[in-house]
Write a protein that holds these residues in place. Structure first.
Motif, PDB file in Angstrom:
ATOM      1  N   PHE A 179      50.365  55.181  16.859  1.00 29.84           N
ATOM      2  CA  PHE A 179      49.430  56.157  16.321  1.00 29.84           C
ATOM      3  C   PHE A 179      49.572  57.519  16.994  1.00 29.84           C
ATOM      4  N   SER A 180      49.945  57.514  18.265  1.00 26.47           N
ATOM      5  CA  SER A 180      50.215  58.739  19.011  1.00 26.47           C
ATOM      6  C   SER A 180      51.091  58.358  20.199  1.00 26.47           C
ATOM      7  N   ASN A 181      51.457  59.333  21.007  1.00 19.26           N
ATOM      8  CA  ASN A 181      52.259  59.022  22.198  1.00 19.26           C
ATOM      9  C   ASN A 181      51.483  58.190  23.206  1.00 19.26           C
ATOM     10  N   ASP A 182      50.156  58.212  23.120  1.00 21.67           N
ATOM     11  CA  ASP A 182      49.317  57.513  24.088  1.00 21.67           C
ATOM     12  C   ASP A 182      48.645  56.257  23.548  1.00 21.67           C
ATOM     13  N   PHE A 183      48.859  55.926  22.275  1.00 26.35           N
ATOM     14  CA  PHE A 183      48.167  54.760  21.714  1.00 26.35           C
ATOM     15  C   PHE A 183      49.073  54.014  20.736  1.00 26.35           C
ATOM     16  N   ARG A 184      49.230  52.706  21.001  1.00 25.32           N
ATOM     17  CA  ARG A 184      49.986  51.810  20.138  1.00 25.32           C
ATOM     18  C   ARG A 184      49.177  50.540  19.936  1.00 25.32           C
ATOM     19  N   ALA A 185      49.318  49.937  18.774  1.00 26.78           N
ATOM     20  CA  ALA A 185      48.680  48.647  18.500  1.00 26.78           C
ATOM     21  C   ALA A 185      49.642  47.833  17.657  1.00 26.78           C
ATOM     22  N   GLY A 186      49.608  46.518  17.835  1.00 26.40           N
ATOM     23  CA  GLY A 186      50.531  45.694  17.070  1.00 26.40           C
ATOM     24  C   GLY A 186      50.247  44.223  17.201  1.00 26.40           C
ATOM     25  N   ILE A 187      51.156  43.442  16.633  1.00 23.82           N
ATOM     26  CA  ILE A 187      51.069  41.990  16.719  1.00 23.82           C
ATOM     27  C   ILE A 187      52.391  41.473  17.264  1.00 23.82           C
ATOM     28  N   ASN A 188      52.287  40.529  18.173  1.00 24.86           N
ATOM     29  CA  ASN A 188      53.460  39.942  18.822  1.00 24.86           C
ATOM     30  C   ASN A 188      53.367  38.431  18.763  1.00 24.86           C
ATOM     31  N   VAL A 189      54.492  37.795  18.956  1.00 29.88           N
ATOM     32  CA  VAL A 189      54.559  36.341  19.076  1.00 29.88           C
ATOM     33  C   VAL A 189      55.097  36.052  20.473  1.00 29.88           C
ATOM     34  N   LEU A 190      54.327  35.302  21.258  1.00 31.35           N
ATOM     35  CA  LEU A 190      54.720  34.954  22.619  1.00 31.35           C
ATOM     36  C   LEU A 190      55.213  33.516  22.660  1.00 31.35           C
ATOM     37  N   PHE A 191      56.300  33.290  23.391  1.00 33.22           N
ATOM     38  CA  PHE A 191      56.868  31.965  23.578  1.00 33.22           C
ATOM     39  C   PHE A 191      56.852  31.652  25.066  1.00 33.22           C
ATOM     40  N   THR A 192      56.489  30.449  25.420  1.00 34.09           N
ATOM     41  CA  THR A 192      56.550  30.043  26.820  1.00 34.09           C
ATOM     42  C   THR A 192      56.831  28.547  26.902  1.00 34.09           C
ATOM     43  N   ASN A 193      57.421  28.154  28.003  1.00 35.36           N
ATOM     44  CA  ASN A 193      57.749  26.756  28.250  1.00 35.36           C
ATOM     45  C   ASN A 193      56.554  26.123  28.971  1.00 35.36           C
ATOM     46  N   GLY A 194      55.597  25.611  28.214  1.00 32.82           N
ATOM     47  CA  GLY A 194      54.381  25.043  28.792  1.00 32.82           C
ATOM     48  C   GLY A 194      54.582  23.617  29.274  1.00 32.82           C
ATOM     49  N   PHE A 195      53.484  22.970  29.626  1.00 32.45           N
ATOM     50  CA  PHE A 195      53.569  21.597  30.125  1.00 32.45           C
ATOM     51  C   PHE A 195      52.429  20.754  29.573  1.00 32.45           C
ATOM     52  N   VAL A 196      52.634  19.448  29.641  1.00 33.42           N
ATOM     53  CA  VAL A 196      51.603  18.465  29.322  1.00 33.42           C
ATOM     54  C   VAL A 196      51.327  17.698  30.608  1.00 33.42           C
ATOM     55  N   ALA A 197      50.065  17.653  31.016  1.00 33.70           N
ATOM     56  CA  ALA A 197      49.692  16.976  32.260  1.00 33.70           C
ATOM     57  C   ALA A 197      49.017  15.649  31.952  1.00 33.70           C
ATOM     58  N   ASP A 198      49.169  14.707  32.880  1.00 32.98           N
ATOM     59  CA  ASP A 198      48.534  13.398  32.741  1.00 32.98           C
ATOM     60  C   ASP A 198      48.176  12.889  34.137  1.00 32.98           C
ATOM     61  N   TYR A 199      47.170  12.045  34.182  1.00 32.53           N
ATOM     62  CA  TYR A 199      46.714  11.459  35.447  1.00 32.53           C
ATOM     63  C   TYR A 199      47.586  10.257  35.775  1.00 32.53           C
ATOM     64  N   GLN A 200      48.308  10.330  36.904  1.00 34.03           N
ATOM     65  CA  GLN A 200      49.197   9.243  37.323  1.00 34.03           C
ATOM     66  C   GLN A 200      49.105   9.055  38.831  1.00 34.03           C
ATOM     67  N   ALA A 201      48.926   7.826  39.263  1.00 30.31           N
ATOM     68  CA  ALA A 201      48.919   7.461  40.688  1.00 30.31           C
ATOM     69  C   ALA A 201      47.964   8.331  41.498  1.00 30.31           C
ATOM     70  N   ASP A 202      46.696   8.400  41.069  1.00 34.85           N
ATOM     71  CA  ASP A 202      45.646   9.151  41.760  1.00 34.85           C
ATOM     72  C   ASP A 202      45.920  10.649  41.860  1.00 34.85           C
ATOM     73  N   ASP A 203      46.699  11.189  40.933  1.00 32.29           N
ATOM     74  CA  ASP A 203      46.997  12.621  40.947  1.00 32.29           C
ATOM     75  C   ASP A 203      47.326  13.080  39.524  1.00 32.29           C
TER      76      ASP A 203
END
Length: 96
Positions: free
Chosen positions: A52-76
């Motif tokens: 919109f100007s040199n000081d203001f931008r707006a948009g839409i992005n798609v972020l990718f990340t290598n996430g994790f799945v956690a589970d309760y195992q051996a008291d941890d």
């Protein structure tokens, strides 16, 4: 994230690509046992901003990340597998 703005001849459109890291701090409490699980991985993204100007931008992005799945195992709580996370993000860049 390190972001690269791809230059175009159109001064209003600004495609972007980014790469960076994601740090997760997951606190769990089962009542009789508790702890904290931390994880560090790589992520990235791409999208399009409207300038919109040199000081203001707006948009839409798609972020990718290598996430994790956690589970309760051996008291941890442990990371049991990895999972690709894809998340939309609205961006507002205001330079003061």
């Amino acid at each position: 994230m390190l972001t690269y703005y791809i230059p175009l001849k159109n001064p209003r459109l600004e495609p972007v690509v980014a790469i960076g890291s994601a740090y997760s701090l997951y606190h769990w409490d089962l009542g009789y046992n508790k702890g904290t699980l931390t994880d560090f991985n790589v992520g990235g993204g791409m999208g399009l901003n409207l300038r919109f100007s040199n000081d203001f931008r707006a948009g839409i992005n798609v972020l990718f990340t290598n996430g994790f799945v956690a589970d309760y195992q051996a008291d941890d709580m442990r990371v049991v597998r990895r999972k690709l996370l894809v998340m939309p993000a609205l961006t507002f860049d205001i330079l003061l």
